[in-house]
Design a protein around this motif. Structure first.
Motif, mmCIF file in Angstrom:
data_model
loop_
_atom_site.group_PDB
_atom_site.id
_atom_site.type_symbol
_atom_site.label_atom_id
_atom_site.label_comp_id
_atom_site.label_asym_id
_atom_site.label_seq_id
_atom_site.Cartn_x
_atom_site.Cartn_y
_atom_site.Cartn_z
ATOM 1 N N TYR A 9 9.813 60.619 38.505
ATOM 2 C CA TYR A 9 9.425 61.482 37.235
ATOM 3 C C TYR A 9 8.095 61.835 37.362
ATOM 4 O O TYR A 9 7.402 61.977 36.329
ATOM 5 C CB TYR A 9 10.010 61.096 36.152
ATOM 6 N N GLY A 10 7.454 61.903 38.491
ATOM 7 C CA GLY A 10 5.889 62.300 38.351
ATOM 8 C C GLY A 10 5.095 61.126 38.602
ATOM 9 O O GLY A 10 5.057 60.232 38.374
ATOM 10 N N ARG A 11 3.681 61.515 39.118
ATOM 11 C CA ARG A 11 2.850 60.484 39.233
ATOM 12 C C ARG A 11 1.618 60.456 38.458
ATOM 13 O O ARG A 11 1.088 61.534 38.320
ATOM 14 C CB ARG A 11 2.276 60.580 40.757
ATOM 15 N N ARG A 12 1.509 59.266 37.919
ATOM 16 C CA ARG A 12 0.116 59.231 37.144
ATOM 17 C C ARG A 12 -0.656 57.870 37.527
ATOM 18 O O ARG A 12 0.022 56.738 37.659
ATOM 19 C CB ARG A 12 0.347 59.115 35.508
ATOM 20 N N SER A 13 -1.713 58.099 37.966
ATOM 21 C CA SER A 13 -2.521 56.779 38.206
ATOM 22 C C SER A 13 -2.578 55.613 36.951
ATOM 23 O O SER A 13 -3.003 56.177 35.978
ATOM 24 C CB SER A 13 -3.789 57.085 38.603
ATOM 25 N N LEU A 29 4.703 48.175 33.243
ATOM 26 C CA LEU A 29 3.797 49.150 32.882
ATOM 27 C C LEU A 29 3.597 50.120 33.746
ATOM 28 O O LEU A 29 3.577 51.335 33.430
ATOM 29 C CB LEU A 29 2.436 48.408 32.663
ATOM 30 N N LYS A 30 3.508 49.917 35.123
ATOM 31 C CA LYS A 30 3.427 50.899 36.074
ATOM 32 C C LYS A 30 4.726 51.879 36.275
ATOM 33 O O LYS A 30 4.433 53.127 36.397
ATOM 34 C CB LYS A 30 3.330 50.249 37.450
ATOM 35 N N LYS A 31 6.057 51.329 35.833
ATOM 36 C CA LYS A 31 6.916 52.227 35.878
ATOM 37 C C LYS A 31 6.883 52.950 34.727
ATOM 38 O O LYS A 31 7.340 54.378 34.850
ATOM 39 C CB LYS A 31 8.156 51.319 35.942
ATOM 40 N N VAL A 32 6.553 52.580 33.775
ATOM 41 C CA VAL A 32 6.631 53.318 32.431
ATOM 42 C C VAL A 32 5.664 54.487 32.404
ATOM 43 O O VAL A 32 5.771 55.739 32.219
ATOM 44 C CB VAL A 32 6.257 52.461 31.179
ATOM 45 N N VAL A 33 4.413 54.048 33.139
ATOM 46 C CA VAL A 33 3.499 55.088 33.161
ATOM 47 C C VAL A 33 3.997 56.413 34.358
ATOM 48 O O VAL A 33 3.704 57.580 34.075
ATOM 49 C CB VAL A 33 2.031 54.571 33.774
ATOM 50 N N GLU A 34 4.333 55.857 35.279
ATOM 51 C CA GLU A 34 4.701 56.642 36.328
ATOM 52 C C GLU A 34 6.130 57.721 36.043
ATOM 53 O O GLU A 34 6.392 58.632 36.616
ATOM 54 C CB GLU A 34 5.242 56.073 37.749
ATOM 55 N N MET A 35 6.786 57.260 35.105
ATOM 56 C CA MET A 35 7.839 57.996 34.382
ATOM 57 C C MET A 35 7.299 59.147 33.361
ATOM 58 O O MET A 35 8.035 59.941 33.129
ATOM 59 C CB MET A 35 8.948 56.995 33.633
ATOM 60 N N GLY A 36 5.892 58.728 32.894
ATOM 61 C CA GLY A 36 5.550 59.909 32.315
ATOM 62 C C GLY A 36 5.395 59.678 30.787
ATOM 63 O O GLY A 36 5.211 60.657 30.108
ATOM 64 N N PRO A 60 1.414 57.236 26.123
ATOM 65 C CA PRO A 60 1.180 55.783 25.558
ATOM 66 C C PRO A 60 0.624 56.002 24.314
ATOM 67 O O PRO A 60 0.247 54.811 23.705
ATOM 68 C CB PRO A 60 -0.109 55.321 26.698
ATOM 69 N N THR A 61 0.490 57.188 23.523
ATOM 70 C CA THR A 61 0.318 57.018 22.139
ATOM 71 C C THR A 61 1.521 57.117 21.441
ATOM 72 O O THR A 61 1.325 57.234 20.181
ATOM 73 C CB THR A 61 -0.621 58.391 21.838
ATOM 74 N N THR A 62 2.601 57.044 21.925
ATOM 75 C CA THR A 62 3.692 56.949 20.995
ATOM 76 C C THR A 62 4.284 55.726 21.089
ATOM 77 O O THR A 62 4.298 54.860 22.116
ATOM 78 C CB THR A 62 4.654 57.961 21.544
ATOM 79 N N SER A 63 5.305 55.456 20.063
ATOM 80 C CA SER A 63 6.108 54.194 20.035
ATOM 81 C C SER A 63 7.156 54.139 20.996
ATOM 82 O O SER A 63 7.486 52.903 21.365
ATOM 83 C CB SER A 63 6.787 54.080 18.754
ATOM 84 N N LYS A 64 7.471 55.452 21.382
ATOM 85 C CA LYS A 64 8.535 55.411 22.807
ATOM 86 C C LYS A 64 7.971 54.705 23.967
ATOM 87 O O LYS A 64 8.646 54.026 24.696
ATOM 88 C CB LYS A 64 8.812 56.767 23.154
ATOM 89 N N PHE A 65 6.817 54.793 24.231
ATOM 90 C CA PHE A 65 6.187 53.953 25.219
ATOM 91 C C PHE A 65 6.415 52.508 25.140
ATOM 92 O O PHE A 65 6.709 51.955 26.180
ATOM 93 C CB PHE A 65 4.449 54.440 25.408
ATOM 94 N N VAL A 66 5.898 52.182 24.044
ATOM 95 C CA VAL A 66 6.368 50.669 23.681
ATOM 96 C C VAL A 66 7.759 50.072 24.144
ATOM 97 O O VAL A 66 7.898 49.236 24.509
ATOM 98 C CB VAL A 66 5.674 50.322 22.524
ATOM 99 N N LEU A 67 8.357 51.086 23.641
ATOM 100 C CA LEU A 67 10.070 50.617 23.603
ATOM 101 C C LEU A 67 10.539 50.685 25.123
ATOM 102 O O LEU A 67 11.232 49.787 25.456
ATOM 103 C CB LEU A 67 10.722 51.636 22.742
#
Length: 416
Positions: free
Chosen positions: A7-11, A221-228, A231-238
């Motif tokens: 779902y997209g790439r983010r470094s 963490l890498k998976k969550v970031v690359e899914m887009g 990181p400023t939301t609680s959904k990221f932590v979940l």
């Protein structure tokens, strides 16, 4: 193996030196004694205005804040007497805080001006000094993360923040071994991604997964970031927690369950991005939910659409889904398709929203007061709007019936 990285790439940059001065929205019982003239029971609006005006003047005069900033702070706290605020500022100065640090502390955490300096705030600062905190360490850490003063276990937060600041200031810092070292490293990584303090503080004192891990944390963490995920939301932590706690095998098995009822792999991860907790739903719950919707008359395609539009419904009790669907379809005569288009209705309270609003609608129908050519308005126009909008649409325009309709609308709404 199903790819999680589609779902997209983010470094993923894990760097240091970022400010911890973010906004926190929830505080502990430390502020339970907080009160102001604006919030006092029976307080008059005139007193509230006086309090805000006094607060603005005090902040400008005592801390040198701009009027605009002072007015913003006065929306959170206000007072008509300087005794307590003065005692708080004096306490900070007595512990070595300089004016610029105090200004930042109050700007970030204005509720401190309402705290009992002698009995609540003072003992916290003294306890940190008694543990060996120097004046320079104390002022640096508190002014970096003022909101640790609102935490019950302040010493634990203090130590964690101190370790992270040390790591930030040293280019050759070596992370200690074990949970604490992993925690410092992982929280620093999350800070580097821009995670706000309100999400970091609970992780700082966490003794459980995921921040105490290492290799698995990096991969998750890498998976969550690359899914887009943001990181400023609680959904990221979940999402991070969900992926960290589940092995690749377990994730694949859960995806297979969703596939068995008709979802594609892409569907599953799009749903996960909306509501990460769907990954923890048991196989039995998924299958039972599917069977429940089919038993209510929904087609497989409609079930898939409902879940894709509103993933939380897969977690709701089957009895709740059945009760709401039957009420809206059989008693109110909305077609199933209307619920498929607006599945958020499954998340509304039956007792405090659905029944009251539908009863208002029934009263209007009985008197022929709804528009011709449409026996029922759309589900969303009745149930998805705010109370104010609903009342404007269906109550206040019927002048002679307002008392009756409001009585129907309010019936049972105050119930616990």
């Amino acid at each position: 193996m199903y790819s999680l990285l589609r779902y997209g790439r983010r470094s993923l940059v894990l760097h240091k030196g970022l400010n911890l001065g973010f906004v926190v929205q929830k505080e502990s019982a430390f502020l339970s004694s907080y009160s102001s003239s604006a919030n006092a029971p029976g307080g008059k609006s005139r007193d509230s205005r006086k309090g805000k005006n006094f607060t603005v003047s005090y902040l400008v005069t005592s801390l040198g804040l701009s009027k605009t900033l002072a007015e913003s702070i006065s929306k959170k706290v206000n007072f008509m007497d300087k005794t307590n605020p003065d005692s708080v500022l004096s306490l900070f100065r007595s512990h070595g805080f300089i004016d610029s640090q105090i200004s930042f502390i109050i700007t970030d955490y204005p509720e401190l001006l309402m705290v009992d300096a002698k009995n609540s705030l003072g003992p916290k600062l003294n306890s940190l000094k008694s543990r060996g905190a120097s004046s320079s360490e104390l002022t640096q850490i508190i002014s970096t993360v003022p909101r640790i003063l609102g935490k019950k276990s302040i010493s634990v937060y203090y130590d964690s923040v101190k370790d992270i600041i040390v790591a930030d200031q040293s280019s050759n810092y070596e992370f200690p071994q074990g949970h604490q070292g992993n925690k410092i490293r992982n929280v620093s990584a999350l800070r580097g991604l821009g995670m706000p303090q309100r999400l970091l503080l609970p992780l700082l004192v966490s003794k459980s997964q995921p921040v105490c891990g290492k290799e698995n944390f990096d991969a998750s963490l890498k998976k969550v970031v690359e899914m887009g995920f943001d990181p400023t939301t609680s959904k990221f932590v979940l999402a991070l927690r969900m992926l960290y706690q589940m092995s690749e095998k377990t994730i694949e098995e859960k995806v297979e369950v969703y596939r068995s009822v008709g979802f594609s792999v892409d569907d599953v991860w799009e749903i996960f991005k909306k509501t990460p907790s769907v990954l923890k739903v048991s196989k039995k719950k998924i299958l039972n939910s599917f069977e429940t919707f089919l038993g209510l008359g929904y087609s497989r395609a409609e079930f898939l659409m409902v879940v894709k539009r509103y993933p939380p419904c897969i977690e709701y009790s089957l009895e709740s889904i059945k009760r709401k669907s039957e009420f809206l379809v059989k008693k109110m005569n909305w077609p199933l398709s209307s619920l498929v288009l607006h599945p958020q209705v499954f998340g509304y309270s039956m007792e405090k929203r659905i029944i009251q609003r539908c009863n208002v609608l029934k009263a209007l129908l009985s008197k022929g007061l709804l528009k011709k050519g449409s026996e029922l308005p759309s589900v969303s126009s009745v149930l998805s709007c705010t109370d104010e909008i609903f009342i404007h649409r269906y109550v206040t325009k019927h002048n002679e019936l307002v008392p009756v309709l409001m009585a129907i609308f309010n019936e049972g709404r105050s119930a616990p």
